[in-house]
Design an enzyme around this catalytic site. Structure first.
Site, PDB file in Angstrom:
ATOM      1  N   LYS A 102       2.062 -16.304   4.782  1.00  0.00           N
ATOM      2  CA  LYS A 102       0.723 -16.066   4.252  1.00  0.00           C
ATOM      3  C   LYS A 102      -0.353 -16.392   5.279  1.00  0.00           C
ATOM      4  CE  LYS A 102      -2.383 -15.471   1.079  1.00  0.00           C
ATOM      5  NZ  LYS A 102      -2.468 -14.659  -0.126  1.00  0.00           N
ATOM      6  N   ASP A 250      -2.494 -13.206  -8.928  1.00  0.00           N
ATOM      7  CA  ASP A 250      -3.335 -14.249  -8.332  1.00  0.00           C
ATOM      8  C   ASP A 250      -3.773 -15.242  -9.400  1.00  0.00           C
ATOM      9  OD1 ASP A 250      -4.630 -15.732  -6.394  1.00  0.00           O
ATOM     10  OD2 ASP A 250      -6.447 -14.514  -6.426  1.00  0.00           O
ATOM     11  N   HIS A 254      -6.839 -24.106 -12.201  1.00  0.00           N
ATOM     12  CA  HIS A 254      -7.571 -25.290 -11.752  1.00  0.00           C
ATOM     13  C   HIS A 254      -7.907 -26.107 -12.994  1.00  0.00           C
ATOM     14  CE1 HIS A 254      -8.372 -24.137  -7.549  1.00  0.00           C
ATOM     15  NE2 HIS A 254      -8.516 -22.897  -7.991  1.00  0.00           N
TER      16      HIS A 254
HETATM   17  N1  LIG Z   1      -8.035 -16.581  -5.723  1.00  0.00           N
HETATM   18  C1  LIG Z   1      -8.714 -17.687  -5.831  1.00  0.00           C
HETATM   19  O1  LIG Z   1      -9.898 -17.656  -6.159  1.00  0.00           O
HETATM   20  N2  LIG Z   1      -8.151 -18.902  -5.600  1.00  0.00           N
HETATM   21  C2  LIG Z   1      -6.822 -19.160  -5.102  1.00  0.00           C
HETATM   22  C3  LIG Z   1      -6.710 -18.911  -3.635  1.00  0.00           C
HETATM   23  C4  LIG Z   1      -6.617 -17.464  -3.245  1.00  0.00           C
HETATM   24  O2  LIG Z   1      -5.755 -16.740  -3.731  1.00  0.00           O
HETATM   25  O3  LIG Z   1      -7.423 -17.014  -2.425  1.00  0.00           O
HETATM   26  C5  LIG Z   1      -6.458 -20.608  -5.428  1.00  0.00           C
HETATM   27  O4  LIG Z   1      -5.508 -21.145  -4.851  1.00  0.00           O
HETATM   28  O5  LIG Z   1      -7.099 -21.210  -6.299  1.00  0.00           O
HETATM   29 ZN   LIG Z   2      -4.160 -16.302  -4.564  1.00  0.00          ZN
HETATM   30 ZN   LIG Z   3      -6.469 -15.368  -1.619  1.00  0.00          ZN
END
Ligand SMILES: NC(=O)N[C@@H](CC(=O)O)C(=O)O
Ligand SMILES: [Zn+2]
Ligand SMILES: [Zn+2]
Length: 347
Positions: A102, A250, A254
């Site tokens: 990555k 994705d 959080h």
């Molecule tokens: N997509 C996001 O906004 N966050 C991802 C990181 C990433 O995929 O760029 C993360 O790890 O929180």
């Molecule tokens: Zn991501």
């Molecule tokens: Zn990303």
């Protein structure tokens, strides 16, 4: 009107599972829907070596709920840094469980501080990857503070990825979570070794969602949501039936307090309803018949893996997404929290 949909079990080609106390809470959602997932390496500290990936893989497997044990396979990735030795590529290829490396441009996104400061520094690694056919997975945004945040993807493709592919034309590349019409055009124009993943949230929302009725941190991710014409280009690509475009959620969990903060972090959680959200986007485009290719067939084809043998079933049945899910000592606010969805995956 179609009331049920059976699909070859899909895979998620871009996923964040995190680690530690939240890992079990994160992986349960994905293991319910998907057979495999490309697991992102942006932990603290990042997963840079094959040994780290092996240990992380064990922790993920151990965290899968007992009822789903053995049904979910994490596909591991390495985090490229300026210091990654080129020899790591052969080790990655030989281990059999690392499926990509990555690239995070340093500072581009969550936990990208250890990322690459200049592509020229990792050239020997990328050359080795081209040689053995190990895919490069790209967070495609420049970090130049002088470039508008909404333009960072398009500028990255033009200034960084195009020249790189010029030098390494056989490198296999997945442009992750594409968000613009420019990215769609770039991937189409590139050779057969270049593909892209598309998230459900980028198919469903434009940047208006971040600002409707106030600032809405749960719609903030990177690359940031774009204007409507870009969303339309992504829907067109995802539903086109072209194998260059496939599913990658994705899903990026959080804790609530990190999102609902004066400086909320980037990432949208969608794993709780990934297939339902994609089904909604495809249905709106009148393309439910194209969902299986996008979700279940084109990813394995790109990654040289077999298509799954079992199936999943989606039904037209409304259900309300919970206001929050458990997430270690905190909680997690999912996309569409407290709202109704039209499709439901049947266990
Ligand atoms: N997509 C996001 O906004 N966050 C991802 C990181 C990433 O995929 O760029 C993360 O790890 O929180
Ligand atoms: Zn991501
Ligand atoms: Zn990303």
């Amino acid at each position: 009107m179609i009331d049920a949909l059976e699909l070859v079990r899909p895979d998620d080609w871009h996923l964040h599972l995190r680690d530690g106390v939240v890992l079990a809470d994160a992986v349960a959602h994905t293991a319910r829907q998907f057979a495999r997932a490309i697991v992102m390496p942006n932990l603290k500290p990042p997963v840079t070596r094959v040994e780290d990936a092996a240990a992380y893989r064990e922790r993920i497997t151990a965290a899968v709920p007992p009822a789903l044990a053995g049904r979910f396979t994490p596909l591991m990735t390495l985090y490229l840094t300026d210091a990654t030795p080129a020899e790591e590529v052969a080790r990655a290829r030989d281990c059999g469980f690392v499926h990509g490396v990555k690239l995070y441009p340093a500072g581009a996104t969550t936990n990208s501080q250890s990322g690459v400061t200049d592509l020229s520094r990792v050239f020997p690694v990328l050359e080795a990857m081209q040689q053995v056919g190990l895919p490069l997975l790209v967070h495609g945004e420049v970090t130049d503070p002088g470039v508008d945040v909404f333009d960072r993807e398009a500028v990255f493709l033009e200034r960084q990825l195009a020249p790189l592919l010029g030098r390494l034309p056989d490198l296999r590349v997945v442009v992750e979570h594409i968000t613009t019409a420019e990215a769609v055009a770039f991937v189409r124009a590139a050779g057969p070794r270049v593909a892209a993943t598309i998230t459900a949230h980028h198919l469903l929302y434009s940047r208006n969602a971040m600002f409707t009725g106030g600032v809405c941190p749960h719609y903030y991710c990177l690359p940031v949501l774009k204007r409507e014409r870009h969303r339309e280009a992504l829907v067109e690509a995802a539903t086109s039936g072209e194998p260059k475009f496939f599913l990658g959620t994705d899903s990026a969990p959080h804790p609530r307090r990190a999102k609902e903060s004066a400086c909320g972090c980037a990432g949208i959680f969608t794993a709780h309803a990934a297939l339902e959200l994609y089904a909604e986007a495809f249905e709106r485009a009148g393309a439910l018949d194209r969902l299986q290719g996008f979700a279940s067939e084109f990813g394995p084809r790109f990654y040289d893996l077999p298509v799954n043998r079992d199936k999943v079933r989606l039904e037209r049945a409304t259900w309300e997404v919970p206001a929050a899910y458990p997430f270690g000592h905190d909680e997690l606010v999912p996309l569409r929290a407290g709202e109704r969805l039209a499709w439901r995956m049947v266990d």
